[in-house]
Design a protein around this motif. Structure first.
Motif, PDB file in Angstrom:
ATOM      1  N   ASP A 111       3.365 124.082  21.413  1.00 17.24           N
ATOM      2  CA  ASP A 111       3.780 124.163  20.005  1.00 17.24           C
ATOM      3  C   ASP A 111       4.697 125.354  19.746  1.00 17.24           C
ATOM      4  O   ASP A 111       4.652 125.968  18.678  1.00 17.24           O
ATOM      5  N   ASP A 352       9.668 124.212  11.377  1.00 14.21           N
ATOM      6  CA  ASP A 352       8.974 122.936  11.221  1.00 14.21           C
ATOM      7  C   ASP A 352       9.909 121.944  10.542  1.00 14.21           C
ATOM      8  O   ASP A 352      11.043 122.253  10.205  1.00 14.21           O
ATOM      9  N   HIS A 456       9.279 116.244  21.585  1.00 13.46           N
ATOM     10  CA  HIS A 456       8.647 116.766  20.386  1.00 13.46           C
ATOM     11  C   HIS A 456       9.653 116.714  19.243  1.00 13.46           C
ATOM     12  O   HIS A 456      10.741 117.298  19.336  1.00 13.46           O
TER      13      HIS A 456
END
Length: 587
Positions: A111, A352, A456
């Protein structure tokens, strides 16, 4: 530890004791609340000189602007990325931007940093604590406190599996037979991770991914460890703490396990400790949740100093791709002014995606579907979550802001640059502190190669620049990246010179129809007014100045273009996506 006076020690200990009693009311502890409170005071090394700031103090001004970046967004051969970041700040940000948010710069396993292996060290691939403090000596430094979870590859979790050592009892476990249907999560993976341990089979709670294992704050030792971590960060120059995913911190089976009272009290307790240790330090809660829930993290000016304005990105993008400001205006009218001691953290792009949960209840389902389809047409990806009812719902849109604003619902057009700059002008004028993602500062496009390599979705907006190649592009005035940076820094300089743009200056929404979005700001000393008005369409719009009721005895000027308004009966023609900041003090 230096001795505290009895009165100082008593007041602080009593306050912490009361907060701990709320947090652990339903938990049996082996230590008294008072003893735990004093232990936390010792960990923070508080002394009789460490007084809290006066209530309702604003630790910010119109001059505060934050650049958001990864530690390795800029890469130069044979140079530590944090050193390269320092060079970029010295050469380009200079006095334009006074604060930097470096996204998690710790060793991690997934992440892009938010699965922390070791909270006490800097990722060797980036640099070391000396590089962090060097940046903190020149810019106000914002750091993440990844408080809800850590990496499954951490020493703590290794010890959990072994059943001994520090961390063996730090993680939240549950049974698959518990009532977990109400749990709110931002992901589609299974909530519980089956793990073989020395004590047998256990199911570890994982709000985000199975590599991000949730910590158990029912154990006061977990709280104590994070207080140590906070002290370490303060010692290394951190002055703004971004509490990542804090809304999920406390869990109780049979509840949604989000925004629980214990979570709010933990934030209050950490603020108490931080503000005694460093009165000008600021807490920002990262709570990507519906707007009404997000607002609760202000508390009574005793929780977060700042909350992210998560509803702004989807509403502003929706406005600019539809040419209709109805939803943005409704939202702005509903937002309570932040009382002194609190303010909003405004952003329209980040590491994000563009979250859609904060748009729930603000945009209709039809508007959200149109927004999603438009972003897909512009090359974006969509991330999903499992709703409380078990259905798959879009959680966020993953796309660079420059690409998100390349056109309207009708497709790409020639106004992409103007639309992109327009979005930032609107944000820079709003009540709150602006945060600008480095890739917005540079006009970075979608990184399809990184998306392909990582699989991702968020990687699409996490480009890494070759610093020498970037320098060459920024040296060319005809280059679009150089153009974006120049325009952005110019606008920031205008903003930071206006007292009416103080984060807590008065703000009122203007009613100018659906094609013109406007609001009025007034400085706290009431000497300066700024009317911020934007054409949110791809067609020229007319603004009769008389609708603004400008005081005739004042001299009015557009701070952006320098245009003077001597005839207050005239009308202004606003080009597509043009903004005017009409002020009575243009000096």
């Amino acid at each position: 530890m230096a001795e505290c006076t009895n009165s100082t020690l008593e007041v602080l200990t009593n306050k912490l004791t009361q907060q701990l009693a709320v947090i652990y009311a339903d938990v049996e502890l082996d230590i008294s609340y008072q003893s735990l409170a004093f232990s936390l005071i010792q960990t923070m090394r508080l002394s009789e000189q460490d007084e809290p700031p006066a209530p309702y103090s604003n630790h910010w001004s119109e001059q505060d602007v934050v650049m958001i970046t990864y530690g390795d967004s800029l890469l130069k051969e044979n140079e530590k990325p944090l050193v390269t970041l320092q060079h970029f700040a010295d050469n380009y940000l200079q006095d334009h931007i006074n604060s930097i948010h470096i996204l998690p710069f710790f060793p991690y396993s997934s992440d892009d940093g938010f699965s922390v292996i070791d909270y006490s060290s800097v990722n060797e691939a980036l640099g070391d604590w000396g590089d962090i403090t060097a940046i903190a000596n020149k810019k106000r430094l914002m750091s993440d406190l990844v408080i809800n979870h850590c990496s499954s590859r951490s020493l703590w979790f290794d010890n959990f599996v072994k059943g001994e050592g520090q961390g063996h009892d730090y993680f939240f476990t549950a049974s698959p037979h518990d009532e977990l249907s109400q749990v709110v999560r931002p992901r589609t993976s299974q909530l519980l991770r089956k793990t073989e341990t020395a004590k047998g089979e256990q199911y570890v709670w994982c709000t985000f991914s199975h590599d991000q294992v949730d910590l158990d704050f029912r154990n006061p030792e977990v709280l104590s460890q994070f207080v140590k971590i906070i002290r370490l960060y303060l010692d290394n120059g951190v002055r703004i703490f971004r509490m990542d995913a804090v809304a999920f911190l406390w869990k109780i089976a049979g509840t949604p396990s989000i925004n629980l009272p214990q979570t709010h009290e933990v934030v209050r307790l950490l603020r108490t400790l931080i503000e005694h240790a460093q009165p000008d330090a600021v807490i920002i809660t990262e709570t990507n949740i519906p707007n009404t829930q997000n607002l609760t993290y202000f508390g009574n000016a005793n929780e977060a100093h700042c909350i992210y304005n998560f509803s702004l990105p989807p509403l502003l993008i929706n406005t600019l791709i539809t040419g209709n400001c109805l939803y943005l205006k409704r939202w702005l009218m509903s937002m309570p002014p932040a009382q002194d001691g609190t303010t909003y953290f405004n952003f329209i792009a980040s590491h994000d995606g563009i979250g859609l949960r904060p748009a729930e209840g603000l945009l209709s389902d039809q508007e959200i579907s149109l927004l999603i389809n438009t972003m897909k047409n512009f090359g974006g990806a969509i991330s999903w979550r499992t709703s409380e009812s078990g259905e798959q719902k879009a959680y966020e849109m993953n796309i660079s802001l420059f690409d998100a604003l390349q056109g309207t619902v009708n497709g790409p057009d020639k106004w992409g640059m103007q639309r992109f700059i327009c979005a930032h002008i609107i944000m820079l004028g709003l009540e709150g502190i602006p945060g600008i993602y480095i890739h917005s500062l540079l006009g970075t496009r979608n990184d399809y190669e990184k998306l392909k390599n990582t699989h991702h979705n968020r990687a699409i907006n996490r480009h890494r620049w070759n610093y020498e190649a970037l320098e060459q592009q920024l040296a060319d005035e005809t280059n679009p990246h150089a153009n974006v940076l120049k325009q952005m820094l110019t606008l920031i300089d205008i903003r930071t010179a206006q007292k009416a743009f103080h984060p807590n200056a008065t703000q009122f929404t203007l009613h100018l129809g659906l094609n013109l979005f406007g609001f009025w700001r007034q400085s706290q000393d009431r000497r300066q007014s700024i009317f911020c008005i934007t054409n949110v369409t791809d067609q020229t719009q007319e603004l009769p100045i008389s609708e603004l009721n400008l005081i005739i005895t004042e001299h009015w000027v557009d701070l952006i273009s320098g245009q003077n308004f001597d005839d207050l009966t005239q009308a202004i023609e606003l080009a597509p996506y043009q903004t005017v900041w009409i002020s009575n003090r243009g000096d």
